[in-house]
Design a protein around this motif. Sequence first.
Motif, PDB file in Angstrom:
ATOM      1  N   SER A   1       1.379   7.409   4.579  1.00  0.00           N
ATOM      2  CA  SER A   1       1.384   5.978   4.865  1.00  0.00           C
ATOM      3  C   SER A   1       0.679   5.610   6.167  1.00  0.00           C
ATOM      4  N   TYR A   2       0.540   6.563   7.093  1.00  0.00           N
ATOM      5  CA  TYR A   2       0.042   6.207   8.430  1.00  0.00           C
ATOM      6  C   TYR A   2      -1.282   6.854   8.814  1.00  0.00           C
TER       7      TYR A   2
ATOM      8  N   VAL B   1       7.391   2.677   4.918  1.00  0.00           N
ATOM      9  CA  VAL B   1       7.477   3.798   3.976  1.00  0.00           C
ATOM     10  C   VAL B   1       8.928   4.253   3.822  1.00  0.00           C
TER      11      VAL B   1
ATOM     12  N   ALA C   1       4.479   1.333  10.171  1.00  0.00           N
ATOM     13  CA  ALA C   1       4.202   2.249   9.061  1.00  0.00           C
ATOM     14  C   ALA C   1       5.440   3.047   8.697  1.00  0.00           C
TER      15      ALA C   1
ATOM     16  N   HIS D   1       0.805  -1.225   0.000  1.00  0.00           N
ATOM     17  CA  HIS D   1       0.000   0.000   0.000  1.00  0.00           C
ATOM     18  C   HIS D   1       0.839   1.276   0.000  1.00  0.00           C
ATOM     19  N   VAL D   2       2.149   1.173   0.229  1.00  0.00           N
ATOM     20  CA  VAL D   2       3.006   2.359   0.201  1.00  0.00           C
ATOM     21  C   VAL D   2       4.036   2.313  -0.927  1.00  0.00           C
TER      22      VAL D   2
ATOM     23  N   GLY E   1       5.951   5.661  -1.717  1.00  0.00           N
ATOM     24  CA  GLY E   1       7.364   5.705  -1.336  1.00  0.00           C
ATOM     25  C   GLY E   1       8.286   5.858  -2.521  1.00  0.00           C
TER      26      GLY E   1
ATOM     27  N   SER F   1       5.446  11.786   3.588  1.00  0.00           N
ATOM     28  CA  SER F   1       5.607  10.327   3.474  1.00  0.00           C
ATOM     29  C   SER F   1       4.995   9.592   4.664  1.00  0.00           C
TER      30      SER F   1
END
Length: 196
Positions: free
Chosen positions: A120-121, A143, A139, A31-32, A36, A116
């Motif tokens: 991601s979090y 990332v 998380a 999912h990142v 990233g 970032s």
Amino acid sequence: MVRSLVTGLCLAVFAAVIIGLSNLLGLDLEHVALLGAALGGVLGLVPHRPAWGKPAGFLAGFLLAWLGFALRAAWLPDSSGGRAVAAFLVVALVAVVTGLSGGRLPLWSGLVGAASIVGSYESVYTNAPSQFLSDSPAAATTVLLAVGLGFLATTLAVPQADTPRRDRRTAGKGSASDSGPSTSTTLDDLVTGAAS
């Protein structure tokens, strides 16, 4: 054009590698991966001197945004007001840190670092704010790995990306006094401060 194509393709391969590593190592990188890789690509492509200032600024912004989540979890109400206060403090502190660095840490890299961890979090945090201490390290590391691979991809594909355009134009033409003063200013010169 060719350099952009090669860099983009290298970054695309690394984004796929990130997802492959996720499956191979049992990490939750899927999912990142694009987030990233893209942010790492930006970090690698934008020129700045000194070169270490880009990752250092990124890490400063990343840590300040992570501390913003800690502040939200510990003291701020889970409301629009609490989120607004945390966002204000994070961006203001990133600006202060980069300002105090005397231009060595660029503001943009600090903002990329903050983006970032937030990208991601934030959704994980919103679902379980009380789990900050257990969820945020996972998380953060996922990332950071994705950003690191994106940064590596652009650094390998375009190692001269940190060289300001003005330096490349005058390379091999003798000294600056031989070629006369440069009257044209490029975007890279403005971003790196070379125009001043």
